[in-house]
Scaffold this motif. Structure first.
Motif, short mmCIF file in Angstrom:
data_model
loop_
_atom_site.label_atom_id
_atom_site.label_comp_id
_atom_site.label_asym_id
_atom_site.label_seq_id
_atom_site.Cartn_x
_atom_site.Cartn_y
_atom_site.Cartn_z
N ALA A 28 16.29 -0.76 43.86
CA ALA A 28 16.96 0.36 44.53
C ALA A 28 15.94 1.38 45.04
O ALA A 28 16.12 1.97 46.10
N THR A 29 14.87 1.55 44.30
CA THR A 29 13.81 2.46 44.73
C THR A 29 13.17 1.96 46.02
O THR A 29 13.00 2.71 46.98
N PHE A 30 12.84 0.68 46.04
CA PHE A 30 12.21 0.12 47.23
C PHE A 30 13.19 0.04 48.39
O PHE A 30 12.79 0.17 49.55
N HIS A 31 14.47 -0.13 48.11
CA HIS A 31 15.48 -0.13 49.18
C HIS A 31 15.57 1.25 49.83
O HIS A 31 15.63 1.36 51.05
N SER A 32 15.58 2.30 49.02
CA SER A 32 15.69 3.64 49.59
C SER A 32 14.44 4.01 50.39
O SER A 32 14.54 4.62 51.46
N ILE A 33 13.27 3.60 49.91
CA ILE A 33 12.02 3.88 50.66
C ILE A 33 11.99 3.07 51.95
O ILE A 33 11.66 3.60 53.01
N ASP A 34 12.37 1.79 51.87
CA ASP A 34 12.37 0.94 53.05
C ASP A 34 13.37 1.44 54.09
O ASP A 34 13.09 1.45 55.29
N ASN A 59 21.50 3.95 42.27
CA ASN A 59 22.07 3.28 41.10
C ASN A 59 23.23 4.09 40.52
O ASN A 59 24.23 3.51 40.09
N ILE A 60 23.11 5.41 40.49
CA ILE A 60 24.22 6.24 39.99
C ILE A 60 25.43 6.06 40.90
O ILE A 60 26.56 5.99 40.42
N HIS A 61 25.19 5.97 42.19
CA HIS A 61 26.30 5.73 43.12
C HIS A 61 26.97 4.38 42.85
O HIS A 61 28.19 4.27 42.87
N LEU A 84 21.69 -2.31 35.18
CA LEU A 84 20.49 -3.07 34.85
C LEU A 84 19.25 -2.46 35.50
O LEU A 84 18.17 -2.43 34.91
N ASP A 85 19.42 -1.93 36.71
CA ASP A 85 18.29 -1.43 37.49
C ASP A 85 18.02 0.06 37.27
O ASP A 85 17.04 0.58 37.77
N PHE A 86 18.86 0.75 36.50
CA PHE A 86 18.74 2.20 36.39
C PHE A 86 17.42 2.63 35.76
O PHE A 86 16.69 3.45 36.33
#
Length: 118
Positions: A28-34, A59-61, A84-86
């Motif tokens: 999710a971190t890399f998705h938001s940066i990308d 992830n919270i969303h 799992l990814d939080f």
């Protein structure tokens, strides 16, 4: 001297394995940066993606999303992946804070518009 070298090598191998493991989980971190790099809009807020703790926010969303109209079970599946990814995303977002704070501040003062994804 070989004992010290082999101990350091094992420590470096363990650190490398942990970094690869956590970077592969914090998608999710890399998705938001990308998405911010590509200029895509956030689906819910129709604004550009938040980079500062963006993966944790995503992830919270996923975890708190309304699943009452979920017909295929995808929202419940996304909630499980969000749980799992939080922790890995939170750790990766924390590591990337020195990079993402200036990026977020620069984004506040830029006039670039995001592209809506379909």
């Amino acid at each position: 001297m070989k004992i010290i070298n082999s101990e350091w090598r094992q420590i470096l191998e363990l650190i490398s394995i942990l970094l690869i493991f956590f970077s592969s989980l914090s998608c999710a971190t890399f998705h938001s940066i990308d998405s911010r790099v590509k200029g895509n809009c956030d689906i819910t807020s129709k604004q550009s993606y938040q980079v500062l703790y963006g993966g944790t926010k995503l992830n919270i969303h996923f975890i708190t999303a309304d699943t009452t109209r979920d017909r295929g079970g995808y929202a419940k599946l996304a909630a499980w992946f969000g749980m799992l990814d939080f922790i890995p995303s939170f750790l990766m977002d924390t590591v990337l804070v020195p990079v993402t704070i200036p990026w977020e501040v620069a984004g506040l003062y830029s006039d670039t518009k995001c592209k809506e994804t379909k």
